[in-house]
Design an enzyme around this catalytic site. Structure first.
Site, mmCIF file in Angstrom:
data_model
loop_
_atom_site.group_PDB
_atom_site.id
_atom_site.type_symbol
_atom_site.label_atom_id
_atom_site.label_comp_id
_atom_site.label_asym_id
_atom_site.label_seq_id
_atom_site.Cartn_x
_atom_site.Cartn_y
_atom_site.Cartn_z
ATOM 1 N N CYS A 231 0.702 -1.133 -0.006
ATOM 2 C CA CYS A 231 -0.037 -0.103 -0.067
ATOM 3 C C CYS A 231 0.958 1.240 -0.035
ATOM 4 C CB CYS A 231 -0.815 -0.020 1.071
ATOM 5 S SG CYS A 231 -2.190 -1.475 1.183
ATOM 6 N N ARG A 233 3.792 2.373 -2.673
ATOM 7 C CA ARG A 233 3.966 3.020 -3.975
ATOM 8 C C ARG A 233 4.268 1.698 -4.919
ATOM 9 N NH1 ARG A 233 2.902 8.056 -4.571
ATOM 10 N NH2 ARG A 233 4.669 8.356 -6.031
ATOM 11 N N GLU A 262 -0.791 3.977 -13.360
ATOM 12 C CA GLU A 262 -2.101 4.183 -12.941
ATOM 13 C C GLU A 262 -2.807 5.172 -13.908
ATOM 14 O OE1 GLU A 262 -1.953 5.153 -8.935
ATOM 15 O OE2 GLU A 262 -1.082 3.233 -8.025
ATOM 16 N N HIS A 280 -5.649 2.871 -5.470
ATOM 17 C CA HIS A 280 -4.849 3.878 -4.663
ATOM 18 C C HIS A 280 -5.619 4.630 -3.874
ATOM 19 C CE1 HIS A 280 -0.836 6.118 -5.352
ATOM 20 N NE2 HIS A 280 -1.062 6.483 -4.249
ATOM 21 N N ALA A 283 -4.913 7.444 0.739
ATOM 22 C CA ALA A 283 -5.114 8.566 1.447
ATOM 23 C C ALA A 283 -6.753 9.013 1.442
ATOM 24 C CB ALA A 283 -4.589 9.771 0.698
#
Length: 525
Positions: A231, A233, A262, A280, A283
């Site tokens: 989780c 890069r 991505e 992704h 955050a």
């Protein structure tokens, strides 16, 4: 007035924070089409961007006044850092605001890797199949978790995994092993110890050292049925090698939030039924987006005022050569010296930095930041990290860095700014990796964050002083956010009063007019 332009959408809390600053002009370009953004950059001193805005040649050429770029997030793939450095533009990011969000997503993938949760869910909810015997998993309890990278995120993942009864083995050549040992884990310098674990999670930046850190050779050394999590890069695990190992069963399950390229809507890992994937989302919590916005805005305001540049990525010293724990001390040094210069206005004669503890070996790097902070009041935009020492020498200001005797702190910095009339000495340290604190001022013990609007009030230590000060501030409609009091040996005291509103000269004069007052000063960091 300094101008900050907000190029991409950020949480409303960040915009509200900007609106409160009377010395900051804001250009809200969130809804401006990208092809119409460039002309608006001409008057900006600082820009806040996200992934939607490319800080490329066109952007940099249009932003003729810009001094700093704040990337509201971690990744800076869309920022031409080399060109920014050539132009003297400081690039900052916000690396810790999404820490908890990333930690908790890692735990979600860790649990799914153990129990195939998403597939059992889909079986029942989408296909209406009740087949319990199909979904035998493994328990986290008693298993070994290898943690690659033991920083803000990796260490917190380890703490949560330990609560599940997992054994923690950490690999990180850039930390003090005590950080792992103190929380009951095992620290290793042998990467093969990580490869022998039941579960492996990686939490490193993406650079030349870490790209393809887990490749065919490393997977071959792992135990059969290992479970891998990424989780952090994309590209830290070689994706082709990971795909092959998942297909062969060497890797029983993988939890992946990030991909090398991505969006990854056609990635071959999506075809496998022993992979949990998310787009992704590290955050993507409401709390982290708010934190990102607030921290990005605070960094932009600080940069616009020239106080300090939190998490700067292109400083004149090589960040790769410095340990991670030094980063908050870089910022703290600038803040303390800037504060000292505000409390000791006048022609500066010397700036002295004293370091104790493990920070001492970096005193020659930190002195530059002390000079910038101290001279900001008199040099303004002329001073930066490249020319700081030159400007100080030009003005005849003595600058020096020294070791200080141990006083009980693991690390502590003290900045002493001397003028023709006075010397102000301010000491600070960092707790829990990033929590900055000022702990003494001219021998008065205190404890407060170097942030915000502050009144410093030195007085004779007699009854009734606090009430008098509070009365004056109440009449001025100034709210007290915090009040810290330090007592000296000579019958005097020093109060640090954090306030929500700006303090005008009339209020400061009223405080200085009190019979018990020795001096009252106002500062903003």
């Amino acid at each position: 007035m300094k101008t900050i332009i907000v190029c991409d959408a950020i949480h409303e809390a960040g915009l509200e924070l900007l609106a409160k600053e009377s010395d900051i002009n804001v250009i809200n370009a969130i809804k401006v089409p990208k092809n119409e953004l460039l002309p608006l950059l001409a008057d900006a001193d600082v820009a806040i961007t996200r992934s939607s805005t490319d800080v490329d040649d066109k952007f940099i050429h249009s932003a003729k006044k810009i001094k700093a770029i704040v990337r509201a997030g971690v990744g800076v793939d869309n920022v031409d850092i080399n060109e920014c450095s050539r132009r003297g533009i400081i690039v900052m990011n916000v690396p810790t605001a999404n820490t908890i969000a990333a930690v908790e997503l890692t735990m979600a993938h860790l649990l799914t890797a153990a129990r195939s949760f998403v597939y059992a869910h889909n079986d029942l909810k989408q296909d209406r199949i009740w087949k319990r015997e199909k979904w035998y998993g493994v328990e986290l309890f008693g298993k070994k978790l290898g943690v690659i990278g033991f920083g803000n995120i990796g260490s917190r993942v380890a703490a949560r995994a330990k609560a599940f009864g997992m054994e923690i083995i950490a690999y990180d050549p850039y930390i003090n092993p005590a950080k792992v040992i103190d929380m009951g884990g095992e620290y290793t310098k042998n990467f093969d110890d990580i490869l022998a674990c039941d579960f492996i999670t990686i939490h490193t930046p993406k650079n030349s050292e870490t790209i393809n850190m887990i490749d065919e050779a490393q997977i071959a050394k792992m135990k059969d049925g290992v479970r891998l999590i990424n989780c952090a890069r994309g590209g830290l695990y070689n994706e082709a090698a990971l795909e092959a190992a998942l297909k062969s069963g060497k890797v029983a399950f993988a939890g992946i939030d990030v991909f090398n390229k991505e969006p990854a809507t056609n990635h071959p890992l999506l075809d496998l039924d022993n992979v949990s994937v998310t787009p992704h989302l590290g955050a993507n919590t409401l709390e982290s987006q708010k934190n990102i916005a607030i921290q990005a805005v605070e960094a932009a305001i600080s940069a616009a005022r020239g106080i300090t540049y939190p998490n700067a990525l292109n400083l004149p010293i090589k960040a790769d050569d410095l340990p991670p724990y030094l980063e908050p001390y870089i910022e703290l040094t600038s803040k303390i010296s800037f504060l000292a210069a505000q409390l000791n206005k006048g022609v500066i004669k010397s700036v002295r930095l004293e370091c104790e503890g493990e920070i001492n070996e970096h005193k020659d790097s930190l002195i530059t930041f002390a000079i910038v902070g101290a001279l900001k009041e008199i040099a303004g935009e002329k001073i930066n990290y490249v020319n700081a020492k030159f400007l100080a020498d030009e003005k005849g200001i003595i600058t020096e860095a020294h070791s200080a005797p141990e006083s009980g702190y693991k690390s502590k910095i003290t900045v002493k700014v001397a003028t023709e009339t006075d010397v102000i000495s301010i000491g600070g340290t960092v707790f829990d990796e990033r929590e900055q604190r000022i702990v003494d001022i001219n021998g008065f013990k205190t404890d407060f964050k170097p942030k915000g609007k502050m009144i410093f009030f030195k007085n004779n230590d007699v009854p009734g002083v606090i009430a008098q000060v509070a009365s004056i501030l109440a009449k001025a409609n100034i709210n007290i956010a915090d009040f810290r009091l330090g007592r000296g040996e000579g019958g005097s005291a020093l109060a640090v009063i954090l306030v929500d509103e700006s303090v005008d000269k009339h209020t400061l004069e009223a405080l200085n007019a009190l019979e018990t007052c020795i001096w009252a000063k106002y500062a903003v960091i």
